[in-house]
Scaffold this active site. Sequence first.
Site, PDB file in Angstrom:
ATOM      1  N   GLU A 152       0.821  -1.220   0.000  1.00 41.85           N
ATOM      2  CA  GLU A 152       0.000   0.000   0.000  1.00 41.85           C
ATOM      3  C   GLU A 152       0.853   1.269   0.000  1.00 41.85           C
ATOM      4  O   GLU A 152       0.530   2.272  -0.655  1.00 41.85           O
ATOM      5  CB  GLU A 152      -0.923  -0.012   1.241  1.00 41.85           C
ATOM      6  N   LYS A 228       5.340   4.175  -9.897  1.00 39.05           N
ATOM      7  CA  LYS A 228       4.044   4.163  -9.212  1.00 39.05           C
ATOM      8  C   LYS A 228       2.903   3.894 -10.197  1.00 39.05           C
ATOM      9  O   LYS A 228       1.968   3.159  -9.880  1.00 39.05           O
ATOM     10  CB  LYS A 228       3.845   5.484  -8.480  1.00 39.05           C
TER      11      LYS A 228
HETATM   12  N1  HSE Z   1      10.267  10.578  -3.528  1.00 42.51           N
HETATM   13  C1  HSE Z   1       8.912  10.142  -3.455  1.00 42.51           C
HETATM   14  C2  HSE Z   1       8.003  11.310  -3.751  1.00 42.51           C
HETATM   15  C3  HSE Z   1       8.641   9.583  -2.093  1.00 42.51           C
HETATM   16  O1  HSE Z   1       8.482  12.448  -3.674  1.00 42.51           O
HETATM   17  O2  HSE Z   1       6.843  11.105  -4.077  1.00 42.51           O
HETATM   18  C4  HSE Z   1       7.306   8.916  -1.921  1.00 42.51           C
HETATM   19  O3  HSE Z   1       7.178   7.815  -2.761  1.00 42.51           O
END
Ligand code: HSE
Length: 351
Positions: A152, A228
Amino acid sequence: MKGIPINIKNTYAVGKDDPFRVRTKVSMMINIAIIGFGVVGSATYELTVRNAELIGKRVGDAVKVKRILDIRDFDDHPASGLMTKKLDDIVNDKDISIVVESIGGLKPAFEFTKAVLMSGKSAITSNKELVAVHGQELEEIARQNNVSYLYEASVGGGIPIIRPLKQCLAANEFTEIIGILNGTTNYILTKMRMEGVAFADALKDAQEKGYAELNPSADVEGYDTYRKLSILSWTAFGKFIDAEKIDRKGIGDITAEDIAKAKGDGRVIKLVGRAKLVDGEVRCTIAPEAITVGDPLAIADGVYNAIIVRGNFIGDAMFYGPGAGGEATASAVMSDVIEIARNMVASRKSV
Ligand code: HSE
């Protein structure tokens, strides 16, 4: 002997045929370990301590950190007594059932996670690179070992998004995901727009706040957004996105003039990821976009992320919240810990 009251502490699971059926007021404690004591790992420890009582009540048993692995020394930290540098101290400890991996990157996170799962422990991660590259394999290893691999916290920091896709929206056929998925770049662009801060200063600030990756080019160049988006694509469409097939552009070229011009046009510049299912193929773009201030995504400023999921019955659902930072990410990590811990408690009760 049948029916005679007995008083056995720390005993829970008894067979259905056991005449005593000792089932109440018993606590066995659920022990977890944390691998990687950086921004996310240390915030996760802090959360287990600060919210111990309410987590215990919600799980139905105490959840406690028993071991923390890190190559660095933390002699002055309140958790110094839990520290180890040896993975064996975790994988060989039969009392530990859930392991949080918050090292980041592929090495040694992949080998460590495999060892954890193969030792019969569930693994939870905030490591988007690992999930994007080896998630499918690790899920399969977890399945073979009858444990869980949950992630998650790998997308959207503290925003619930993986579980909603897998559970709340599971009846939908998903067709598109659009999102601001990187907190660091959104923080930089917001600071430049609202405060006139220079790119490099805004990035430094994001690093100090623990938002940026160790190598911030992963944020700035859009690789973090790609990972992501690929995890979301896997979760929603059942397909990872081939890194070779994406159209990716970061925010490195965005100037103060670009931001000012967009502002004058009633627009804000955001790094937007889009994944669309077309004829069974995922089409993906990652690029800075000048979106109108009325666009739902424009609400996400600073470290906040916003993710729109398009499903054939729900329509568009948007998820919004802090997309990076130790505390927010720890909140997501612990949601996975709590899910597994609750299942453990439930399975003890059904013995
Ligand atoms: N470096 C990532 C961001 C951290 O700034 O979204 C969280 O995944």
